[in-house]
Design a protein around this motif. Sequence first.
Motif, PDB file in Angstrom:
ATOM      1  N   ARG A  98       0.874  -1.163  -0.013  1.00  0.00           N
ATOM      2  CA  ARG A  98      -0.127   0.116   0.012  1.00  0.00           C
ATOM      3  C   ARG A  98       0.911   1.417   0.013  1.00  0.00           C
ATOM      4  NH1 ARG A  98      -0.157  -2.573   4.761  1.00  0.00           N
ATOM      5  NH2 ARG A  98       0.498  -1.817   6.509  1.00  0.00           N
ATOM      6  N   VAL A  99       2.007   1.109   0.558  1.00  0.00           N
ATOM      7  CA  VAL A  99       2.743   2.384   0.926  1.00  0.00           C
ATOM      8  C   VAL A  99       3.431   2.590  -0.505  1.00  0.00           C
ATOM      9  CG1 VAL A  99       3.270   2.072   3.181  1.00  0.00           C
ATOM     10  CG2 VAL A  99       5.003   1.225   1.376  1.00  0.00           C
ATOM     11  N   LEU A 100       3.363   1.902  -1.668  1.00  0.00           N
ATOM     12  CA  LEU A 100       3.909   2.126  -3.021  1.00  0.00           C
ATOM     13  C   LEU A 100       3.132   2.822  -3.838  1.00  0.00           C
ATOM     14  CD1 LEU A 100       5.787  -1.223  -3.584  1.00  0.00           C
ATOM     15  CD2 LEU A 100       6.826   0.978  -2.825  1.00  0.00           C
ATOM     16  N   TYR A 101       1.734   3.151  -3.444  1.00  0.00           N
ATOM     17  CA  TYR A 101       0.818   3.634  -4.421  1.00  0.00           C
ATOM     18  C   TYR A 101       1.348   4.987  -4.885  1.00  0.00           C
ATOM     19  CZ  TYR A 101      -3.657   5.088  -5.983  1.00  0.00           C
ATOM     20  OH  TYR A 101      -4.567   5.462  -7.226  1.00  0.00           O
ATOM     21  N   LEU A 102       1.805   5.956  -4.314  1.00  0.00           N
ATOM     22  CA  LEU A 102       2.465   6.990  -4.760  1.00  0.00           C
ATOM     23  C   LEU A 102       3.591   6.937  -5.427  1.00  0.00           C
ATOM     24  CD1 LEU A 102       1.271   9.878  -1.988  1.00  0.00           C
ATOM     25  CD2 LEU A 102       0.943  10.048  -4.732  1.00  0.00           C
ATOM     26  N   PRO A 103       4.698   6.358  -4.579  1.00  0.00           N
ATOM     27  CA  PRO A 103       5.950   6.056  -5.294  1.00  0.00           C
ATOM     28  C   PRO A 103       5.895   5.396  -6.673  1.00  0.00           C
ATOM     29  CG  PRO A 103       6.141   5.472  -2.798  1.00  0.00           C
ATOM     30  CD  PRO A 103       4.620   5.889  -3.142  1.00  0.00           C
ATOM     31  N   SER A 104       4.884   4.738  -6.885  1.00  0.00           N
ATOM     32  CA  SER A 104       4.846   4.057  -8.110  1.00  0.00           C
ATOM     33  C   SER A 104       4.725   5.062  -9.218  1.00  0.00           C
ATOM     34  CB  SER A 104       3.547   2.970  -8.213  1.00  0.00           C
ATOM     35  OG  SER A 104       2.512   3.732  -8.116  1.00  0.00           O
ATOM     36  N   ALA A 105       4.404   6.173  -9.107  1.00  0.00           N
ATOM     37  CA  ALA A 105       3.971   7.357 -10.195  1.00  0.00           C
ATOM     38  C   ALA A 105       5.575   7.853 -10.577  1.00  0.00           C
ATOM     39  CB  ALA A 105       3.415   8.611  -9.626  1.00  0.00           C
ATOM     40  N   GLY A 106       6.588   7.812  -9.562  1.00  0.00           N
ATOM     41  CA  GLY A 106       7.705   7.958 -10.193  1.00  0.00           C
ATOM     42  C   GLY A 106       8.522   6.919 -11.098  1.00  0.00           C
ATOM     43  N   TYR A 107       8.299   5.703 -10.404  1.00  0.00           N
ATOM     44  CA  TYR A 107       8.660   4.523 -11.315  1.00  0.00           C
ATOM     45  C   TYR A 107       8.031   4.596 -12.722  1.00  0.00           C
ATOM     46  CZ  TYR A 107       8.068  -0.415 -12.982  1.00  0.00           C
ATOM     47  OH  TYR A 107       8.288  -1.248 -13.899  1.00  0.00           O
ATOM     48  N   CYS A 108       6.958   4.939 -12.915  1.00  0.00           N
ATOM     49  CA  CYS A 108       6.319   4.832 -14.075  1.00  0.00           C
ATOM     50  C   CYS A 108       6.658   5.868 -14.834  1.00  0.00           C
ATOM     51  CB  CYS A 108       4.497   5.174 -13.855  1.00  0.00           C
ATOM     52  SG  CYS A 108       3.820   3.527 -13.251  1.00  0.00           S
ATOM     53  N   MET A 109       7.102   7.203 -14.389  1.00  0.00           N
ATOM     54  CA  MET A 109       7.906   8.205 -14.923  1.00  0.00           C
ATOM     55  C   MET A 109       9.399   7.834 -15.564  1.00  0.00           C
ATOM     56  SD  MET A 109       8.433  11.997 -13.548  1.00  0.00           S
ATOM     57  CE  MET A 109       9.410  13.428 -14.523  1.00  0.00           C
ATOM     58  N   LEU A 110       9.767   7.193 -14.615  1.00  0.00           N
ATOM     59  CA  LEU A 110      11.232   6.767 -15.041  1.00  0.00           C
ATOM     60  C   LEU A 110      11.097   5.616 -16.086  1.00  0.00           C
ATOM     61  CD1 LEU A 110      12.947   6.349 -11.560  1.00  0.00           C
ATOM     62  CD2 LEU A 110      13.163   7.940 -13.313  1.00  0.00           C
ATOM     63  N   LEU A 111      10.327   4.819 -16.141  1.00  0.00           N
ATOM     64  CA  LEU A 111      10.049   3.645 -17.169  1.00  0.00           C
ATOM     65  C   LEU A 111       9.530   4.480 -18.503  1.00  0.00           C
ATOM     66  CD1 LEU A 111      10.012   0.579 -17.229  1.00  0.00           C
ATOM     67  CD2 LEU A 111       7.692   0.836 -16.831  1.00  0.00           C
ATOM     68  N   THR A 112       8.618   5.373 -18.508  1.00  0.00           N
ATOM     69  CA  THR A 112       8.268   5.919 -19.767  1.00  0.00           C
ATOM     70  C   THR A 112       9.350   6.643 -20.227  1.00  0.00           C
ATOM     71  OG1 THR A 112       5.931   6.252 -18.670  1.00  0.00           O
ATOM     72  CG2 THR A 112       6.813   7.799 -20.684  1.00  0.00           C
ATOM     73  N   PHE A 113      10.190   7.305 -19.266  1.00  0.00           N
ATOM     74  CA  PHE A 113      11.429   7.991 -20.004  1.00  0.00           C
ATOM     75  C   PHE A 113      12.350   6.948 -20.649  1.00  0.00           C
ATOM     76  CE2 PHE A 113      15.769   9.604 -19.716  1.00  0.00           C
ATOM     77  CZ  PHE A 113      15.701  10.867 -20.301  1.00  0.00           C
ATOM     78  N   GLY A 114      12.404   5.707 -20.112  1.00  0.00           N
ATOM     79  CA  GLY A 114      13.496   4.673 -20.537  1.00  0.00           C
ATOM     80  C   GLY A 114      12.670   4.206 -21.844  1.00  0.00           C
ATOM     81  N   PHE A 115      11.293   4.034 -22.000  1.00  0.00           N
ATOM     82  CA  PHE A 115      10.947   3.509 -23.275  1.00  0.00           C
ATOM     83  C   PHE A 115      11.173   4.517 -24.218  1.00  0.00           C
ATOM     84  CE2 PHE A 115       7.684   0.756 -20.779  1.00  0.00           C
ATOM     85  CZ  PHE A 115       8.423  -0.167 -20.964  1.00  0.00           C
ATOM     86  N   GLY A 116      11.044   5.800 -24.101  1.00  0.00           N
ATOM     87  CA  GLY A 116      11.340   6.729 -24.747  1.00  0.00           C
ATOM     88  C   GLY A 116      12.745   6.868 -25.772  1.00  0.00           C
ATOM     89  N   THR A 117      13.582   6.699 -24.696  1.00  0.00           N
ATOM     90  CA  THR A 117      14.830   6.761 -25.021  1.00  0.00           C
ATOM     91  C   THR A 117      15.431   5.389 -25.887  1.00  0.00           C
ATOM     92  OG1 THR A 117      15.485   7.848 -22.937  1.00  0.00           O
ATOM     93  CG2 THR A 117      17.227   6.824 -24.080  1.00  0.00           C
ATOM     94  N   LEU A 118      14.864   4.341 -25.379  1.00  0.00           N
ATOM     95  CA  LEU A 118      14.972   3.240 -26.346  1.00  0.00           C
ATOM     96  C   LEU A 118      14.509   3.145 -27.559  1.00  0.00           C
ATOM     97  CD1 LEU A 118      16.038   0.008 -25.998  1.00  0.00           C
ATOM     98  CD2 LEU A 118      13.740  -0.637 -25.104  1.00  0.00           C
ATOM     99  N   SER A 119      13.504   3.766 -27.758  1.00  0.00           N
ATOM    100  CA  SER A 119      12.658   3.847 -29.103  1.00  0.00           C
ATOM    101  C   SER A 119      13.791   4.727 -29.797  1.00  0.00           C
ATOM    102  CB  SER A 119      11.303   4.509 -28.901  1.00  0.00           C
ATOM    103  OG  SER A 119      10.864   4.436 -30.066  1.00  0.00           O
ATOM    104  N   LYS A 120      14.122   5.817 -29.272  1.00  0.00           N
ATOM    105  CA  LYS A 120      14.778   6.682 -30.028  1.00  0.00           C
ATOM    106  C   LYS A 120      16.194   6.134 -30.502  1.00  0.00           C
ATOM    107  CE  LYS A 120      17.267  11.133 -29.361  1.00  0.00           C
ATOM    108  NZ  LYS A 120      17.788  12.338 -28.516  1.00  0.00           N
ATOM    109  N   HIS A 121      16.793   5.022 -29.774  1.00  0.00           N
ATOM    110  CA  HIS A 121      17.939   4.648 -30.207  1.00  0.00           C
ATOM    111  C   HIS A 121      17.962   3.171 -30.900  1.00  0.00           C
ATOM    112  CE1 HIS A 121      19.306   7.650 -27.316  1.00  0.00           C
ATOM    113  NE2 HIS A 121      20.515   7.756 -28.007  1.00  0.00           N
TER     114      HIS A 121
END
Length: 854
Positions: A525-548
Amino acid sequence: MGSRGTGCGVKVTAEVANGREEGGGPRRKCASERPRAWGAADGAGGARRAAREGGAAGGGGAGRAAPPPAQLLAGAESGRSFRAREACGRRSGSWQISNQHNAGAGGWQPAVFKMAELDAELDHIFPSSVLPPSWAKLVVGFVSLVCFARSYDGDFVFDDSEAIVNNKDLRAETPLGDLWHHDFWGSRLSSNTSHKSYRPLTVLTFRINYYLSGGFHPVSFHVVNILLHGGISVLMVDVFSVLFGGLQYTSKGRRLNLAPRSSLLAALLFAVHPVHTECVAGVVGRADLLGALFFLLSFLGYCKAFREHNKEGTHSTFWVLLSILLGALAMLCKEQGITVLGLNAVFDILVIGKLNVLEIVQKVLHKDKSLESIGVLRNGGLLFRMTLLASGGAGVLFVRWRIMGTGPPAFTEVDNPASFAESIFVRAINYNYYYSLNAWLLLCPWWLCFDWSMGCIPLIKSVGDWRVIALAALWICLIGLIRQALCSEDSHRRRILTLGLGFLIIPFLPASNLFFRVGFVVAERVLYLPSAGYCMLLTFGFGTLSKHTKKKKLVAAFVLGILFINTLRCMIRSGDWRSEEQLFRSALSVCPLNAKVHYNVGKNLADKGNQTAAVRYYREAVRLNPKYVHAMNNLGNILKERNELQEAEELLSLAVQIQPDFAAAWMNLGIVQNSLKRFEAAEQSYRTAIKHRRKYPDCYYNLGRLYADLNRHVDALNAWRNATVLKPEHSLAWNNMIILLDNTGNLAQAEAVGREALELIPNDHSLMFSLANVLGKSQKYKESEALFLKAIKAHPNAASYHGNLAVLYHRWGHLDLAKKHYEISLQLDPTASGTKENYGLLRRKLEQMQKKDV
């Protein structure tokens, strides 16, 4: 370039101070003086037109560079490189974007184009048709509801029983003011046994739920949780658009979404993350949902402080103060809500103040005198806002501390074993291992469990433990991300990674054991808010991967696969939370070493009457945790009911030896000793239980039974009277008083007690039956008959009710009615010897009467 619309075909390379174009000639006015957000009718055309032009919009001349059109910033030209080109000249006052809030030390335009370029890399995942704000939010909201809709008709499970069903603060008879002095579970905060979880706003929503639904109907509680998660997921679209794209406002005060694809993907990843199941499907998870809701509103409110303020360093103090207030409301829903003030400060410093942390550190280390020239350090507005945030946060925490009354809650070693380790090294290494497990739950949320304590995660006691690899992997990843966040030459990357890490770490700090001991090992339950940061990092990673990579379709398939698998996992896990049996059994494969899992499975089986299977699970719980006093207590109770009294006494004696203040175990030990005819020891056990829990009506009731067995009638009546004072609805205590007074010939006193009891519990058929017997002996036949009939109506299959009514009619002379109810009673219970005897007497009397008539 050919003209389009009304004269927007003039190519402009720079906007000079006097509003004229380079190259001479009068400046033509564009068709529209207002910028359009992406998705406007001419968005794609404007972008394509700009792509065809050869000139670059840039500096030079006397003025500043003209901002590119909103359509181009939004990435309307899918998959193309974004270059600074302007399709149409505009006056600075008619189409001005307040650009001072964009992060990055390298200037406004390069950072904006990096955002747009990175966002465009996700074009192969999301078509432009789902990008308009209304469509994006509709998609996110719909998906979030689908994921957890299966839990809507679930039961109250696990902690729901204590926080909702057994919580008196939800009932109308409890004054609303008590909510502000009680903890989440309904105990007074000043009590030493209080959990100190102060969440009055969450409890208030439970109370409203209870009132509107007319009782404890789980469906209404679950529906509210599901809708809250849907609303939070929709809000995440706006939050991520700020985190990815920065703050860009038009002169009309409208915020532009410069990263529509990134914000949509991150919001979808958040909406379908299976780690949220506990918060959504478990009703007590509403504390986390409400805390997250006010957390996000506080953040978005803080962002609005910079709307319509085009001069750098200015802000709206009202919105800053409102953000602090919303942060306080978040804390009144869940403790970690106050951390939003820290996130607001980080956002202000990095995005609004454009602080380059690495540059400052380098200058400090080299004692560079140019440090004083850094603008953010001389920014009075920033310092004022930081002062407001710090003082507001400190004030809220001080008030929270004063309300809490005593010190922090007292947790036991089984709740958080690492925090009780004597070695600092053991504590540190296990805390870090817990962090790695939380990271793994975010990365691979397949193995989920309602509870991770009680031996589920054995302590790491040496560096030779193979699990140390998980710590190393976590810190290698974190150090790599932090290095990129500080040292990358790309200002956009620095900002995205820093904000992502901030959203991941800051809300998690209250659960980290760094500032105080917490009552759990790992809690999803305590990961509900921190998961937003994880999703942000994961999205950035997908964008970077797609770029390269050239295999963009493969990346798209991978991303969509993750979304689909997580959605499926959410639906399956929601099914686990629909009932306690499914929830507890699902944990056996995840945490087979968790004694609490076996205990809960055993308790669920015992509640269903399967005592044999329950004993097996209770024994396993005690084997896994030899100090598990609650398992010993419940096992002892079952053994007592099965007449295995010696083993029951041994278990209960061990339980109170391990935990001397365990009042329930002392009472149960007294019951067993009473059954073994060890009356003095039983009395002492009951007295000890009452010593540790002064308001213990059940214990007073059992003490009264002991005194009744010893013919100490006055002591028995006093004990039962204490039970009814503490719990006026204690039917058994009232009944025993009536019966004892009846049996000792005190009919008047028995009648008075019976009438008093029925005033308090008017619908209790057992009290009606007892009082009817007393009235019958007092020859108040009519009133006695009425109570008997009322009791039979409430409980028609009670043989004794029909039998005693038959006796009343027998005495009263209504022999036909007596015969009727004797026969009904014997049909319900053919073995009742007293009824058989009375029925025989009645038949003989009827036969004699018939002979006389003849």
